[in-house]
Design an enzyme around this catalytic site. Structure first.
Site, PDB file in Angstrom:
ATOM      1  N   HIS A 118     -27.690  -1.680 -14.023  1.00 56.10           N
ATOM      2  CA  HIS A 118     -26.874  -1.382 -15.199  1.00 56.10           C
ATOM      3  C   HIS A 118     -26.722   0.129 -15.377  1.00 56.10           C
ATOM      4  O   HIS A 118     -27.704   0.853 -15.256  1.00 56.10           O
ATOM      5  CB  HIS A 118     -27.526  -1.977 -16.449  1.00 56.10           C
ATOM      6  CG  HIS A 118     -26.818  -1.614 -17.720  1.00 56.10           C
ATOM      7  ND1 HIS A 118     -25.572  -2.115 -18.027  1.00 56.10           N
ATOM      8  CD2 HIS A 118     -27.179  -0.778 -18.737  1.00 56.10           C
ATOM      9  CE1 HIS A 118     -25.202  -1.601 -19.209  1.00 56.10           C
ATOM     10  NE2 HIS A 118     -26.162  -0.796 -19.656  1.00 56.10           N
ATOM     11  N   GLU A 170       0.820  -1.208   0.000  1.00 60.28           N
ATOM     12  CA  GLU A 170       0.000   0.000   0.000  1.00 60.28           C
ATOM     13  C   GLU A 170       0.856   1.260   0.000  1.00 60.28           C
ATOM     14  O   GLU A 170       0.638   2.183  -0.799  1.00 60.28           O
ATOM     15  CB  GLU A 170      -0.927   0.004   1.211  1.00 60.28           C
ATOM     16  CG  GLU A 170      -2.017  -1.043   1.157  1.00 60.28           C
ATOM     17  CD  GLU A 170      -2.906  -1.043   2.388  1.00 60.28           C
ATOM     18  OE1 GLU A 170      -3.755  -1.935   2.499  1.00 60.28           O
ATOM     19  OE2 GLU A 170      -2.760  -0.135   3.243  1.00 60.28           O
TER      20      GLU A 170
END
Length: 468
Positions: free
Chosen positions: A436, A185
């Site tokens: 969607h 990270e």
């Protein structure tokens, strides 16, 4: 005679210790919470929050550089390193102050500011001279970064995750030793902020992912930001105001000079000065107490372990859960109740995020894949990269695990945690709506593949929404 007595003594006031003390109090126990600083949790001070603040800055820089992809032209993107690091510290300090404020909620006389050590089972001595007799004790002393001998003697140019956020400015170059979650990270975050970063690890893989295809994808993606030196042994020495890292592996050796070194080789449990040998419990060859993961009890003793001190699941939500389990069982001792542990769930906040949930893939499973290299919403956002692997039971399509390395992974991973916990099959998951265009929609091809390989999966959505 003892100066103090209680039902439950909790050593350590981090996430696990706080969870243990609060749960024991709810059970009606008299509790003493012992800590030498009461500085707040590791997460707030030197872990989750400052690292995510640095990552947030790196994402802002990356988005600015990629603006032209969307027709948004940002000229002369520059990084003010001093401002970046100052914001990290300012916001971190606010988070830490919030955790410290929570200590005010404890009943008067509960908090003991001191260091504790065992003198016998159920007995503690404090460094202020007082003694404590407890019916049960919870050890939640956390972990601490260790600097291996190969990187000792580097002075103020050597950092750990506990000191790196004190940098007044960004360095020009740095080496990161250790490619675990912390190393990955921070290496990528610093790299995206304009620091030249080299990442070293003796393992040849990243993120604990064994699948060759996904491992190659992870390495290819992260190597765009930094130099990866995997499968190597490394050491370092100081040369005036530079650190020289020498590494060798795969038949060759080389060296590199950098401004600073970040050691991220792990956080072993912090037991220094605790005198565990007097606690009357068995320990492994590394000195970590042996304990039951479902009760957190050490053998049959009235001693319980929780959090990073347990050296098992060094993740905040697990530390909190372990604290609660240990606190309850310490309060009700000798009655000890096993608790079913949560589904394994971990994330590396690389970009994209790498998330792992549940069971690891094996030859006994159905392993279905969904690529995000051409996924509709990912392309819209300019982040079409990565893959999801879903692990399912071949007998009925029940979801057992998942590995996600793709945009939106940190959020979609929680869907899998819920689905696996509920025992859902791929067919049942497909029976729910997928809006969607969303990133979640990209999971459908893998779910359909599972259904196609399980004859008894029943009716499921065989259609493909545009851009899914």
């Amino acid at each position: 005679m003892f100066d103090l007595s209680c039902d439950v003594a909790v050593i350590g006031a981090g996430t696990a210790g706080l969870g243990a003390a609060r749960r024991a109090l709810r059970e009606g126990a008299k509790v003493l919470l012992i800590d030498d600083k009461f500085a707040g949790t590791m997460c707030a001070n030197v872990g989750c929050m400052p690292s995510k603040l640095l990552i947030a800055a790196s994402k802002a820089a990356d988005h600015a550089r990629r603006g032209a992809l969307f027709g948004v032209r940002v000229s002369d993107v520059s990084i003010d390193g001093k401002a970046v690091m100052q914001r990290v510290r300012d916001e971190r300090d606010r988070f830490a102050a919030s955790t410290r404020k929570s200590f005010e909620d404890f009943p008067e006389g509960t908090l003991i500011k001191a260091r504790a050590r065992f003198t016998a089972p159920g007995e503690l001595a404090l460094d202020d001279g007082r003694t404590i007799k407890a019916k049960a004790i919870v050890v939640a002393t956390g972990g601490t970064p260790k600097i291996p001998e190969a990187f000792s003697g580097l002075g103020d140019l050597c950092f750990t995750h506990e000191t790196i956020f004190e940098l007044p400015d960004l360095p020009k170059s740095m080496a990161v030793i250790g490619a675990g979650p912390i190393g990955l990270e921070l290496a990528q975050a610093f790299a995206r902020l304009g620091v030249k970063v080299s990442l070293f690890d003796d393992s040849e893989t990243l993120g604990g992912v064994d699948d060759p295809h996904l491992q190659a994808m992870i390495q290819d993606t992260l190597s765009e930001d930094m130099m990866l030196c995997l499968g190597v042994t490394s050491r370092a020495h100081r040369n005036n105001d530079q650190i020289v890292v020498t590494y060798e592996g795969k038949g060759h050796s080389a060296s590199e000079s950098v401004d600073i070194l970040l050691v991220a080789t792990g956080r072993p449990p912090q037991f220094d000065g605790l005198d565990l040998e007097k606690a009357g419990i068995a320990c492994d060859d590394k000195g970590t107490p042996l304990y039951d993961q479902q009760t957190m009890q050490c053998g049959t003793a009235p001693i319980f372990l929780a959090g990073d001190a347990a050296a098992d699941r060094p993740i905040l939500h697990e530390a909190s859960a372990e604290g609660s389990i240990a606190g309850r069982n310490a309060a009700t001792f000798p009655k000890v109740t096993p608790t079913q542990r949560m589904i394994p769930f971990s994330m590396v906040f690389s970009q994209p995020v790498l998330a792992r949930i549940g069971e690891e893939p094996s030859n006994d499973h159905i392993i279905a894949r969904a690529s995000y290299g051409d996924q509709g919403r990912a392309k819209v956002d300019g982040e079409a990269i990565g893959e999801v692997q879903i692990v399912a039971d071949p007998s009925d399509g029940r979801l057992l695990g998942a590995i996600l390395f793709c945009p939106g992974a940190e959020h979609m991973a929680h869907l899998f945690v819920a689905a696996i916990s509920a025992g859902l099959t791929a067919s049942q998951m497909l029976s729910h709506p997928f809006y969607h265009p969303t990133l979640e929609e990209g999971l459908k091809p893998a779910l359909r593949e599972i259904c196609s390989r399980v004859p008894s999966s029943g009716d499921y959505d065989r259609t493909s929404a545009p851009g899914g």
